[in-house]
Design a protein around this motif. Structure first.
Motif, PDB file in Angstrom:
ATOM      1  N   LEU A   1       0.304  30.907  94.058  1.00  0.00           N
ATOM      2  CA  LEU A   1      -1.111  30.726  94.373  1.00  0.00           C
ATOM      3  C   LEU A   1      -1.373  31.038  95.837  1.00  0.00           C
ATOM      4  CD1 LEU A   1      -1.706  27.376  92.462  1.00  0.00           C
ATOM      5  CD2 LEU A   1      -2.139  29.701  91.649  1.00  0.00           C
TER       6      LEU A   1
ATOM      7  N   SER B   1      -9.921  26.888  90.354  1.00  0.00           N
ATOM      8  CA  SER B   1      -8.592  26.389  90.743  1.00  0.00           C
ATOM      9  C   SER B   1      -8.140  25.215  89.886  1.00  0.00           C
ATOM     10  CB  SER B   1      -8.599  25.973  92.218  1.00  0.00           C
ATOM     11  OG  SER B   1      -8.836  27.069  93.058  1.00  0.00           O
TER      12      SER B   1
ATOM     13  N   THR C   1      -4.844  25.579  87.299  1.00  0.00           N
ATOM     14  CA  THR C   1      -3.653  24.757  87.532  1.00  0.00           C
ATOM     15  C   THR C   1      -3.479  23.733  86.413  1.00  0.00           C
ATOM     16  OG1 THR C   1      -4.968  23.292  88.960  1.00  0.00           O
ATOM     17  CG2 THR C   1      -3.698  25.030  90.031  1.00  0.00           C
TER      18      THR C   1
ATOM     19  N   ASN D   1     -11.845  28.241  99.686  1.00  0.00           N
ATOM     20  CA  ASN D   1     -10.782  28.455  98.708  1.00  0.00           C
ATOM     21  C   ASN D   1      -9.572  27.573  99.005  1.00  0.00           C
ATOM     22  OD1 ASN D   1      -9.812  30.173  96.369  1.00  0.00           O
ATOM     23  ND2 ASN D   1      -8.171  30.531  97.842  1.00  0.00           N
TER      24      ASN D   1
ATOM     25  N   LEU E   1      -8.199  24.713  96.421  1.00  0.00           N
ATOM     26  CA  LEU E   1      -6.816  24.755  95.946  1.00  0.00           C
ATOM     27  C   LEU E   1      -6.065  23.486  96.326  1.00  0.00           C
ATOM     28  CD1 LEU E   1      -4.623  26.407  94.543  1.00  0.00           C
ATOM     29  CD2 LEU E   1      -4.081  27.445  96.757  1.00  0.00           C
TER      30      LEU E   1
END
Length: 429
Positions: free
Chosen positions: A20, A99, A103, A177, A181
């Protein structure tokens, strides 16, 4: 929705490695090149290969919309295929508001987080003209619209609709971002979930041998020196065959100041949206501007590139053309997963089996993709037996699961303990 899809996938085999990126241009090509001989790779399947309308696409302005029944079935099959006797690698950068969902679809996957200082990212964008080539102005507007939907409206202060200059908009997107994340991986970073390692781009430049040995220990697979992606132009940002030996940010001083300031401003404003630990993690990932030497950019000879499609542009029509005397015709556009799902939906009333057995059988008869820019590369040598040596050169958060969950995983090579998540790579122990 995510939990239902994960359950329907009926996973067997080893969970794939999740690579990632905290943003674009963080060294993912280097890492992919080094792992190419050891594991099959899937390049951004959620970002590039899902249609914009798909709820799990990072380009969807409404990522909380629902999947159709066949879309869920298609995604469950894809997840099942990512688990095999040999570990695969799934690389994703810039997932933004997708995200948490992505995940969550791979809850047992070890994670390798790639990061880079904002000035380095901005320099790469400047060198390659990526803001224009990749239509990032439109991307910013799409993210700002998403941040104004009910589910994500808390994030709207970080993405204001104030017609920002490109360096300002890029800095905001980098911060957002990284924050999204870090929030999605919060439990893993705290050492309560899956194994996780952090690899800064700057470390890849300063100590490539240490990075390769650290990757080998973390993953339990051989890691080779980069063989090199195809050279482009002057062997610049996309060429992994030429090792970099210095950290240089080719940016006008005014742009560098804007990037540095607005990343810091966005991180400060995020304290009203996410918890302090998430902000601290994102700040840690985006540190390192002071490691770069700032230089004025210079004009490079560029190869001709396609002009990015602008919002409101007419989409090209699907067509087929014959190549030479061969009876095979070639489609001019890639087929998206959304199109496949729509085709199957329309075929169901005509007697197509709901379970998709015939489609699965047809898919199994097709050769696996092998190009470096496709979904996967052919798998290389069998993984070596991993050691239990702690990951020395990576910032890691070890997984903590019940003994029953760890049964049969002794040789996976990713559950080894390492440094605490708050430490930098090498030299902070």
């Amino acid at each position: 929705m995510v939990a239902q899809i994960v359950k329907a996938a009926g996973r067997t085999g080893r969970a794939p490695l999740l690579i990632l990126g905290a943003f674009e241009r963080v060294g993912s090509n280097w890492v992919s090149d080094q792992l190419r001989a050891s594991m099959q790779q899937h390049n951004e399947p959620f970002r590039q290969q899902l249609g914009v309308e798909h709820p799990l696409s990072a380009l969807n302005p409404r990522p909380d919309s629902e999947l159709t029944a066949l879309n869920r079935h298609h995604l469950a099959c894809a997840l099942h295929d990512l688990h095999g006797s040999e570990r695969h690698a799934v690389k994703e950068t810039n997932l933004f508001f997708a995200s948490r969902s992505v995940t969550g679809l791979l809850p047992e996957s070890p994670v390798l987080v790639l990061t880079r200082a904002p000035l380095g990212i901005a320099s790469s964008f400047e060198r390659g003209g990526l803001w224009q080539r990749w239509a990032y102005a439109e991307r910013y507007l799409g993210l700002a619209r998403t941040a104004r939907t009910p589910r994500w409206r808390d994030w709207s202060p970080l993405l204001p609709l104030d017609d920002p200059q490109p360096p300002v908009a890029l800095a905001r997107m980098i911060a957002v971002n990284a924050l999204l994340l870090a929030e999605a991986l919060r439990a893993d970073l705290a050492g309560c979930g899956r194994p996780l390692a952090h690899l800064p781009y700057e470390r890849h430049v300063s100590a490539p041998e240490d990075v390769r040995s650290g990757l080998a220990r973390f993953l339990g697979v051989p890691v080779a020196a980069p063989s090199g992606m195809p050279k482009r132009g002057d062997g610049g940002d996309f060429d992994t065959s030429r090792p970099k030996s210095e950290l240089v940010a080719e940016l006008p001083a005014s742009s560098a100041a804007l990037v540095h300031h607005h990343v810091a401003t966005s991180l400060a404003r995020a304290t009203a949206i996410v918890d302090a630990a998430t902000v601290k993690t994102a700040s840690h990932w985006l540190a390192g501007d002071d490691e770069y030497e700032l230089r004025e950019p210079y004009e490079r000879t560029r190869r001709r590139v396609a002009v990015p499609m602008q919002a409101g542009s007419r989409l090209p029509s699907v067509g087929y053309r014959r190549s030479g005397l061969s009876p095979v015709t070639w489609r001019n556009l890639l087929i998206s997963n959304l199109e496949m799902a729509a085709t199957a939906e329309e075929s169901t009333p005509c007697g197509f089996p709901p379970g998709g057995q015939e489609l699965d059988a047809a898919a199994e008869a097709l050769p696996a993709p092998t190009t470096a820019t496709g979904r996967a590369n052919t798998s290389g040598p069998q993984a070596t037996t991993p050691t239990s040596t702690p990951t020395v050169f990576f910032t890691t958060a070890p997984g903590h699961r019940a003994a029953a969950d760890r049964a049969g995983e002794e040789n996976e090579g990713t559950g080894v303990p390492g440094h605490a998540a708050s430490q930098r790579l090498l030299g902070d122990a």
